[in-house]
Design an enzyme around this catalytic site. Structure first.
Site, PDB file in Angstrom:
ATOM      1  N   ARG A   1      31.588 -19.511  -3.242  1.00  0.00           N
ATOM      2  CA  ARG A   1      31.301 -18.546  -4.308  1.00  0.00           C
ATOM      3  C   ARG A   1      31.416 -19.181  -5.693  1.00  0.00           C
ATOM      4  O   ARG A   1      30.704 -18.793  -6.612  1.00  0.00           O
ATOM      5  CB  ARG A   1      32.240 -17.346  -4.206  1.00  0.00           C
ATOM      6  CG  ARG A   1      31.880 -16.474  -3.041  1.00  0.00           C
ATOM      7  CD  ARG A   1      32.793 -15.309  -2.906  1.00  0.00           C
ATOM      8  NE  ARG A   1      32.198 -14.306  -2.049  1.00  0.00           N
ATOM      9  CZ  ARG A   1      32.776 -13.177  -1.703  1.00  0.00           C
ATOM     10  NH1 ARG A   1      33.976 -12.908  -2.140  1.00  0.00           N
ATOM     11  NH2 ARG A   1      32.162 -12.317  -0.936  1.00  0.00           N
TER      12      ARG A   1
ATOM     13  N   GLY B   1      29.607 -11.032   4.189  1.00  0.00           N
ATOM     14  CA  GLY B   1      30.694 -10.659   5.086  1.00  0.00           C
ATOM     15  C   GLY B   1      30.774 -11.498   6.335  1.00  0.00           C
ATOM     16  O   GLY B   1      30.566 -12.713   6.320  1.00  0.00           O
TER      17      GLY B   1
ATOM     18  N   LYS C   1      32.133  -0.645  12.710  1.00  0.00           N
ATOM     19  CA  LYS C   1      32.058   0.821  12.610  1.00  0.00           C
ATOM     20  C   LYS C   1      30.657   1.321  12.338  1.00  0.00           C
ATOM     21  O   LYS C   1      29.991   0.851  11.412  1.00  0.00           O
ATOM     22  CB  LYS C   1      32.965   1.280  11.463  1.00  0.00           C
ATOM     23  CG  LYS C   1      34.419   0.999  11.723  1.00  0.00           C
ATOM     24  CD  LYS C   1      35.290   1.999  11.028  1.00  0.00           C
ATOM     25  CE  LYS C   1      35.979   1.454   9.854  1.00  0.00           C
ATOM     26  NZ  LYS C   1      36.343   2.110   8.750  1.00  0.00           N
TER      27      LYS C   1
ATOM     28  N   GLY D   1      28.560  -5.876   1.252  1.00  0.00           N
ATOM     29  CA  GLY D   1      28.545  -4.479   0.808  1.00  0.00           C
ATOM     30  C   GLY D   1      27.345  -4.180  -0.073  1.00  0.00           C
ATOM     31  O   GLY D   1      26.668  -3.160   0.092  1.00  0.00           O
TER      32      GLY D   1
END
Ligand code: AMP
Length: 401
Positions: free
Chosen positions: A37, A360, A204, A383
């Site tokens: 990053r 992620g 999820k 996200g």
């Protein structure tokens, strides 16, 4: 829509307040384990200092309590690593409080071509709350605002939204990495070459429901893996043993399946599974011969028939977006589904497909396999890219000129 980038404005002797995403992983000793990053922000950073700009960097790291300094979550190691990467350029780190007097004095003393890194913004609860006084103080540190934090672009934190709002009238521009992320994802989502295949996995279904709704009717195929598949399989009355199911989402899962049936999108669910008794390397392993999972077993990866069917879809795709692993990729042998699909995407990319892996865990899996270069784009924001797949606007990006 294209945004103005940091390269396109004059920065000489101007203070550029740049929001970066230096939320880098570190081990227990505080050593950075992955500095990607920081590296990816270098072109924007160089663009400012090489042209005589005065750079003020701000970022968050981890999830501090929000009531003051926590040494384990300091950005000092990231600041030091940036200094090493820039060879010979000193990165000033004024210490424990990003809006304290030391920070203000250091910002005022900053010279042309110099860099200063503020301490972790989230040591103040006001950052997450988007609080105005905190944002106004930060905004006073810059003549120009630059958003170079795609990883946080879906958040309404002060540094992402309230600060650029407080800097209205001053130039507010995109960093080069942010621009690249937006261009890749927008192009793929809005003008996909078809067949357009999206792979969704992870823990999820509740995290991905918005994306599935938006993708149905727009993409050709959705391939579902990971634990999120079990809630969808439960909705069509399969037995899932002890697997992770979200009971309160079964009804919604049923609606999704119906919605897909009456659309042009095919929604594929696993036909078989690799199961274990527990989440461990030592677990006994069983491969099912259908979508049902026996009592006391946990579904932990997609099975061989599912892999074969998914790989077939991937091999003819021209646009592929992937968000979320197909199984518990951290624990072999339950990584095999994720690994095989990653390889299939790389070979589709070699044959001309555009492929994007969205941040992620799936990006981590691709990096760990050494396959990152085989993708058209490895996003730094899981996200934020999911947010775009949901068809939602990124408020922080809307505020850029
Ligand atoms: P997410 O953050 O939603 O992308 O989820 C990533 C996590 O999902 C990873 O840590 C995986 O280990 C986990 N995961 C994927 N498949 C399964 C599964 N079948 N059972 C339990 N966890 C899973």
């Amino acid at each position: 829509m294209p945004r103005k980038t940091i390269n396109q404005i004059e920065v000489a002797s101007q203070r550029v307040l740049m929001r970066v995403d230096f939320n880098v992983p570190m081990d227990d000793s505080g050593a950075i384990t992955d500095d990607r990053r920081i590296k990816l922000a270098l072109p924007s950073i160089r663009s400012v200092i090489d042209r005589g700009g005065r750079l003020v960097l701000m970022s968050h790291r981890g999830r501090p309590m929000g009531n003051g300094y926590e040494s384990a979550l300091s950005l000092k190691p990231a600041s030091d690593r940036l200094g090493q990467m820039l060879e010979g350029v000193r990165v000033i780190f004024p210490g424990e409080d990003c809006i304290g007097d030391d920070a203000r004095k250091s910002v005022e003393a900053l010279g042309d071509g110099e860099i200063l890194m503020l301490e972790n913004l989230r040591f103040h609860a006001q950052e997450k709350a988007g609080e105005v006084n905190f944002a106004t103080r930060l905004a006073s540190f810059g003549d120009i605002y630059c958003n170079e934090a795609f990883g946080t672009a879906h958040r309404s934190d002060a540094s992402m939204v309230t600060v650029p709002l407080a800097m209205e009238g001053k130039p507010r521009v995109a960093g080069l990495l942010l621009q690249r992320e937006l261009t890749f994802l927008r192009e793929a989502i809005e003008h996909p070459k078809r067949p357009f295949v999206v792979l969704l996995g992870g823990a999820k279904v509740s995290d991905k429901i918005g994306a599935i709704h938006n993708l149905i009717g727009n993409v050709d195929t959705i391939l579902v893996g990971g634990a999120m598949a079990y809630t969808l399989l439960q909705a069509v009355d399969h037995d899932l043993g002890a697997s992770l199911v979200e009971p309160d989402k079964v009804e919604e899962a049923r609606r999704i399946i119906e919605e897909a049936k009456s659309s042009m999108t095919e929604l594929l669910l696993p036909r078989d599974h690799v199961c274990g008794k527990e989440l461990s390397h030592q677990s006994p392993v069983k491969v099912t011969d259908g979508p049902d999972i026996p009592d006391d077993w946990l579904g932990l990866d997609i099975g061989p028939l599912t892999r074969e069917a998914y790989i077939k879809k991937i091999s003819t795709a021209r646009t592929i977006i992937w968000n979320g692993p197909m199984g518990v990729f951290e624990i072999p042998p339950f990584d095999e589904g994720t690994n095989q699909l990653a390889r299939a995407i790389v070979s589709a990319t070699e044959s001309g497909a555009i492929s994007i892996v969205g941040g992620g865990d799936s990006a981590a899996a691709v990096e760990a396999l050494g396959l990152a270069n085989g993708f058209s784009h490895v996003s730094t924001g899981g996200g934020a890219s999911l947010h775009m797949l949901e068809g939602r606007k990124l408020l922080s990006v809307e505020l850029i000129d």
